[in-house]
Design a protein around this motif. Structure first.
Motif, PDB file in Angstrom:
ATOM      1  N   ASP A 163       0.696  -1.193   0.107  1.00 23.93           N
ATOM      2  CA  ASP A 163      -0.039  -0.185   0.047  1.00 23.93           C
ATOM      3  C   ASP A 163       0.804   1.317  -0.276  1.00 23.93           C
ATOM      4  N   SER A 164       2.102   1.278   0.619  1.00 14.69           N
ATOM      5  CA  SER A 164       2.916   2.256   0.689  1.00 14.69           C
ATOM      6  C   SER A 164       3.476   2.849  -0.466  1.00 14.69           C
ATOM      7  N   VAL A 165       3.741   2.036  -1.528  1.00  9.95           N
ATOM      8  CA  VAL A 165       4.131   2.522  -2.727  1.00  9.95           C
ATOM      9  C   VAL A 165       3.109   2.699  -3.747  1.00  9.95           C
ATOM     10  N   GLN A 166       1.657   2.854  -3.504  1.00 10.86           N
ATOM     11  CA  GLN A 166       0.916   3.081  -4.562  1.00 10.86           C
ATOM     12  C   GLN A 166       1.163   4.489  -5.312  1.00 10.86           C
ATOM     13  N   ASN A 167       0.803   4.398  -6.583  1.00  8.22           N
ATOM     14  CA  ASN A 167       0.998   5.539  -7.249  1.00  8.22           C
ATOM     15  C   ASN A 167       2.395   5.941  -7.780  1.00  8.22           C
ATOM     16  N   ASP A 168       3.175   5.168  -7.296  1.00  9.26           N
ATOM     17  CA  ASP A 168       4.576   5.177  -7.653  1.00  9.26           C
ATOM     18  C   ASP A 168       5.172   4.017  -8.190  1.00  9.26           C
ATOM     19  N   VAL A 169       5.337   4.178  -9.626  1.00  8.03           N
ATOM     20  CA  VAL A 169       5.558   3.057 -10.346  1.00  8.03           C
ATOM     21  C   VAL A 169       6.960   2.633 -10.255  1.00  8.03           C
ATOM     22  N   VAL A 170       7.871   3.598 -10.052  1.00  6.72           N
ATOM     23  CA  VAL A 170       9.516   3.281  -9.919  1.00  6.72           C
ATOM     24  C   VAL A 170       9.634   2.326  -8.659  1.00  6.72           C
ATOM     25  N   ALA A 171       8.641   2.954  -7.657  1.00 10.41           N
ATOM     26  CA  ALA A 171       8.906   2.216  -6.179  1.00 10.41           C
ATOM     27  C   ALA A 171       8.118   0.565  -6.253  1.00 10.41           C
ATOM     28  N   MET A 172       7.157   0.774  -6.902  1.00 14.48           N
ATOM     29  CA  MET A 172       6.426  -0.511  -7.124  1.00 14.48           C
ATOM     30  C   MET A 172       7.274  -1.563  -7.976  1.00 14.48           C
TER      31      MET A 172
ATOM     32  N   ILE B  49       0.751  -1.407 -11.013  1.00 12.97           N
ATOM     33  CA  ILE B  49       1.584  -1.258 -12.150  1.00 12.97           C
ATOM     34  C   ILE B  49       0.798  -1.095 -13.199  1.00 12.97           C
ATOM     35  N   GLU B  50      -0.057  -2.000 -13.369  1.00 11.74           N
ATOM     36  CA  GLU B  50      -0.946  -2.148 -14.776  1.00 11.74           C
ATOM     37  C   GLU B  50      -1.947  -1.305 -14.755  1.00 11.74           C
ATOM     38  N   ALA B  51      -2.529  -0.844 -13.573  1.00 14.47           N
ATOM     39  CA  ALA B  51      -3.341   0.329 -13.445  1.00 14.47           C
ATOM     40  C   ALA B  51      -2.861   1.733 -13.919  1.00 14.47           C
TER      41      ALA B  51
ATOM     42  N   ALA C 254      -1.649   6.100 -17.734  1.00 13.78           N
ATOM     43  CA  ALA C 254      -0.598   6.721 -18.231  1.00 13.78           C
ATOM     44  C   ALA C 254      -0.962   6.785 -19.890  1.00 13.78           C
ATOM     45  N   GLU C 255      -1.369   5.790 -20.286  1.00 11.85           N
ATOM     46  CA  GLU C 255      -1.633   5.531 -21.855  1.00 11.85           C
ATOM     47  C   GLU C 255      -2.643   6.522 -22.061  1.00 11.85           C
TER      48      GLU C 255
END
Lengths: 633, 176
Positions: free
Chosen positions: A213-222, A598-600, A605-606
């Motif tokens: 949960d802590s890395v949500q919205n951060d693709v790199v962290a994910m 990540i998929e979401a 972004a697309e």
């Protein structure tokens, strides 16, 4: 050309002709008698033999074949017989007879002279099929202990019969406990459960610190977290393999120990049986009663049949026998060696295509005598040359009374395969003696009986089924009943008025087994047991309890060792395996969640790119339209 | 006594009486009979020839005796020859098989190694035997007999009383 020589030759031919005419009958008769004697093993006598060279016909007035087992009686006696010999095969020295009618055939007729042959010292013959089977079965009967029912009425001192230290099962449990201790000890020292627990705990902490949960919205962290999860997954899998490898070895050893423990139950049972034997408490073995009562008489009859099967094998040799006997020794001087070329005609050395048998004993009196009727087809000394089996079907009967039938096929065309069916019905039995035994009858008397036998003989394999029925029967004993058991046995047998016996002799290559069963077995087993049950069964039960009690302490000790290991090391292995599996599933779940995020993000972004693209395109379009309008104006 | 009579007749035939061809023909037939190990079809036929043809019987019987003895001595060789011809020449197997399946041929016992060897040796050597015997008879009559008569031992025997009696008996037998 010499006239005198012609006369001389003519005289010689006449003299030889006369000699042949007067002596040929005696010569051929003696040749047939000698051949027959070699086959039967007793005297064969032909009276009134006549051979005619002109029409190649033969006849005799009387033929007697003595019984080798009773030389003052004939095995077979026939009246006049006449037959013709085919001429063409004689060129090759082969004798072929199309049809031979043997009339007035009698069996068991008295002889005026002794029919036995002088005993010639000879080489010890190789044991044949009959000898091998008889030896095997007689050995079985000899090994059979005398039926002793006295144990049924005896009281026992159980303590004297069971010594715990002498029991194989006690020794077995002691050895087992020692071996189990050694194996379990080894695994307790080798299985590093604490180390695995520690490693697993570290993994659990490490996994718990990872918070998707802590890395949500951060693709790199994910992406970073996915990499961490993959690495963690690999390490946990390694741990799982280590635990699994050792765990499997522990389980295998445990399984074999458990199997050994189960096997010790058989040792306990064996100890019980041994104790019963020591106390003569084996009980009534059904098969033993049948063998003890009827074994010898049945075997005597089967032996008789096997003897004749052996004779058939000897004098009607199969191809395999002929081929093995083809090797010739060096020929005697001036005799040379005969070379046999392929012979295009199926002419065996001797062939009688059909023999009719008919006869009547008691001077033709059908009320007293037996009628004989039958035929033999394809009787030959060389079945492989003739190419067909020898078949026979003979009936021996008395009107509205007893009947005997013998059918058989002797197939020696390739390997020896013989089939035989013998049946007899309504035969008068009278008194039949039985082997001596303290408790069992010495003889039985039956009015009528019947039996049937089917036998199949392929090479040295035998399968003989024998059935015998007799009714009504009464048993006779050698002496008065002197004890309780004898009285009980006699009262049981007194209720039986019929004998139903079955026997099977089967096996191959000298390993032949005889199995027998009869209604007497069951009756004795049930009847005697029910009457003497209390004492007998109580003694049996006491013995069994005593043996089991002696073993119990060692057994529970062994089982407790197994149980402790199961609850200790084995349980720990299983628990560790479950926990590792749970952690692996947890990692997989985290990974899945992050991959979904990540998929979401990727989709978002697309979508944004697509919207921007659309806006730019519309803006460009409007710009171009404005430029075009300015040009037109 | 029977054989001595034949030997005496044989020597007389060597000296005079029948033609040399008749003596050697009788000897050759006897030689063939003597070679045969068994009483077979060809033996019967050869005996018939010996008796029916105008050949010297004494020579025939002497030949039977001599050839029989020689055949007995050479038996292993004859057996090997017969075995070779019957077994070890595959090209001939068809011929032997056909003969074996004929009604009369087996009566000759050609399929026996010694019998076959004897037949072959007989066929090969019968002409040299006939020719040699004929030459022997001619030479005997021309030269050898005269020389033998001059031998001292022969003259001594001829002058003995015993021989005189023997000649008398021969004359009586010829007259009767």
């Amino acid at each position: 050309m010499r006239k005198s020589a012609l006369i001389f030759l003519t005289i010689i031919i006449v003299v030889v002709g006369v000699l042949v005419y007067f002596l040929q009958d005696r010569f051929i008769e003696r040749a047939i008698e000698r051949t027959g004697e070699a086959v039967v093993g007793a005297k064969v006598e032909i009276d009134g033999f006549d051979f005619s060279l002109f029409d190649l016909s033969c006849s005799w007035q009387r033929l007697q074949i003595a019984n080798p087992n009773d030389p003052w009686r004939n095995l077979l006696e026939t009246g006049r017989a006449a037959f013709a010999i085919e001429m063409r095969p004689l060129f090759w020295g082969r004798i072929l007879i199309d049809e031979l009618a043997l009339e007035e055939v009698r069996s068991g007729s008295c002889r005026s002279t002794d029919g036995s042959l002088p005993v010639a010292p000879g080489e010890a013959a190789q044991p044949g099929l009959a000898e091998k089977a008889t030896r095997a079965v007689n050995k079985r009967i000899t090994e059979l202990a005398e039926l002793d029912l006295s144990a049924l009425a005896r009281t026992f001192k159980i303590d004297s019969l069971v010594d715990p230290q002498m029991l194989n099962s006690v020794q077995g449990y002691q050895e087992f406990t020692s071996d189990a201790d050694s194996t379990f000890g080894h695994w307790r020292s080798q299985f590093t459960g604490d180390s695995y627990q520690r490693q697993l705990r570290d993994f659990e902490i490490e996994i718990s610190q990872l918070k998707p949960d802590s890395v949500q919205n951060d693709v790199v962290a994910m992406a970073e977290m996915v990499k961490k999860l993959d690495a963690l997954y690999q390490r946990v899998t390694q741990l799982k393999q280590q635990i699994g490898g050792q765990g499997q070895a522990i389980k295998n050893d445990f399984q074999s120990i458990q199997t050994r423990l189960s096997g010790l139950q058989d040792a306990v049972q064996a100890d019980i049986e041994m104790a019963k034997r020591r106390a003569n408490l084996q009980g009534l073995e059904v098969k033993d009663v049948a063998l003890a009562l009827f074994g010898e008489p049945v075997i005597a009859r089967i032996e008789h049949i096997l003897h004749y099967v052996g004779l058939g094998r000897k004098y009607l040799p199969a191809a395999s026998v002929l081929l093995t006997s083809e090797e010739e020794p060096n020929p005697p001087r001036f005799e040379g060696q005969d070379i046999y070329f392929p012979f295009h005609y199926r002419y065996p050395r001797l062939l009688i295509r059909k023999i009719h048998l008919s006869g009547m004993t008691a001077a033709g009196d059908s009320t007293r005598g037996y009628a004989l009727d039958g035929q033999v087809l394809g009787f030959t000394t060389e079945p492989p040359v003739y190419g067909q089996p020898t078949k026979f079907d003979v009936k021996f009967y008395r009107e509205s009374s007893n009947q005997y039938a013998i059918r058989g096929v002797l197939d020696h065309v390739d390997a020896a395969r013989d089939s035989l069916w013998i049946s007899a019905s309504q035969i008068r039995l009278g008194e039949q003696s039985l082997p001596s035994s303290k408790y069992l009858p010495a003889s039985f008397t039956a009015q009528r009986g019947s039996f049937e036998l089917s036998g199949f003989f392929a090479g040295d394999a035998i399968n003989i089924n024998f059935g015998f029925q007799a009714t009504p029967v009464t048993f006779r004993y050698a002496s008065e009943a002197s004890g309780k058991i004898e009285s009980i046995v006699r009262s049981v047998l007194a209720d039986i008025n019929r004998i139903d016996l079955t026997a099977t002799l089967a096996g191959r290559q000298g390993d032949y087994a005889l199995r027998m069963g009869s209604n007497i077995d069951n009756a004795l087993s049930n009847g005697v047991m029910s009457v003497l049950d209390q004492n007998f069964r109580a003694a049996q039960a006491q013995l069994e309890t005593r043996v089991r009690a002696s073993v119990a302490r060692y057994r529970s000790e062994a089982e407790s060792r197994v149980q402790a290991f199961r609850q200790g090391t084995l349980a720990e292995v299983e628990q560790l395996q479950q926990r590792v599996q749970a952690e692996l599933e947890r990692i997989e779940q985290y990974k899945k969640e992050i991959e979904n995020c990540i998929e979401a993000e990727k989709k978002k972004a697309e979508q944004k790119v697509a919207d921007e693209k659309k806006k730019l395109e519309e803006k460009a379009k409007k710009g171009l339209e404005g430029l075009l309008k300015k040009k037109k104006n | 006594m029977f054989w001595l009579s034949f030997i005496s007749d044989f020597f007389r035939a060597l000296r005079s009486g029948q033609e040399p061809g008749q003596v050697s023909a009788g000897f050759s037939i006897g030689y063939l009979i003597g070679l045969m190990p068994f009483f077979s079809l060809q033996t019967v036929l050869l005996f018939a020839l010996l008796f029916l043809l105008n050949v010297n019987l004494a020579a025939g019987f002497v030949a039977i005796f001599i050839a029989g003895f020689v055949a007995w001595l050479l038996d292993p060789l004859i057996h090997s020859l017969g075995f070779w011809v019957l077994v070890e020449i595959p090209a001939l197997h068809g011929l032997w098989e056909s003969l074996y399946n004929l009604p009369i041929a087996p009566l000759t016992r050609f399929y026996n190694t010694v019998s076959m060897g004897s037949i072959l040796i007989g066929i090969i050597t019968v002409w040299p035997v006939f020719w040699g015997m004929k030459k022997l008879v001619i030479n005997y009559r021309d030269r050898i007999e005269a020389r033998i008569k001059k031998w001292k031992i022969v003259q001594a025997v001829k002058s003995s009383k015993l021989y005189g009696w023997y000649e008398k008996i021969l004359r009586i037998r010829e007259l009767t």
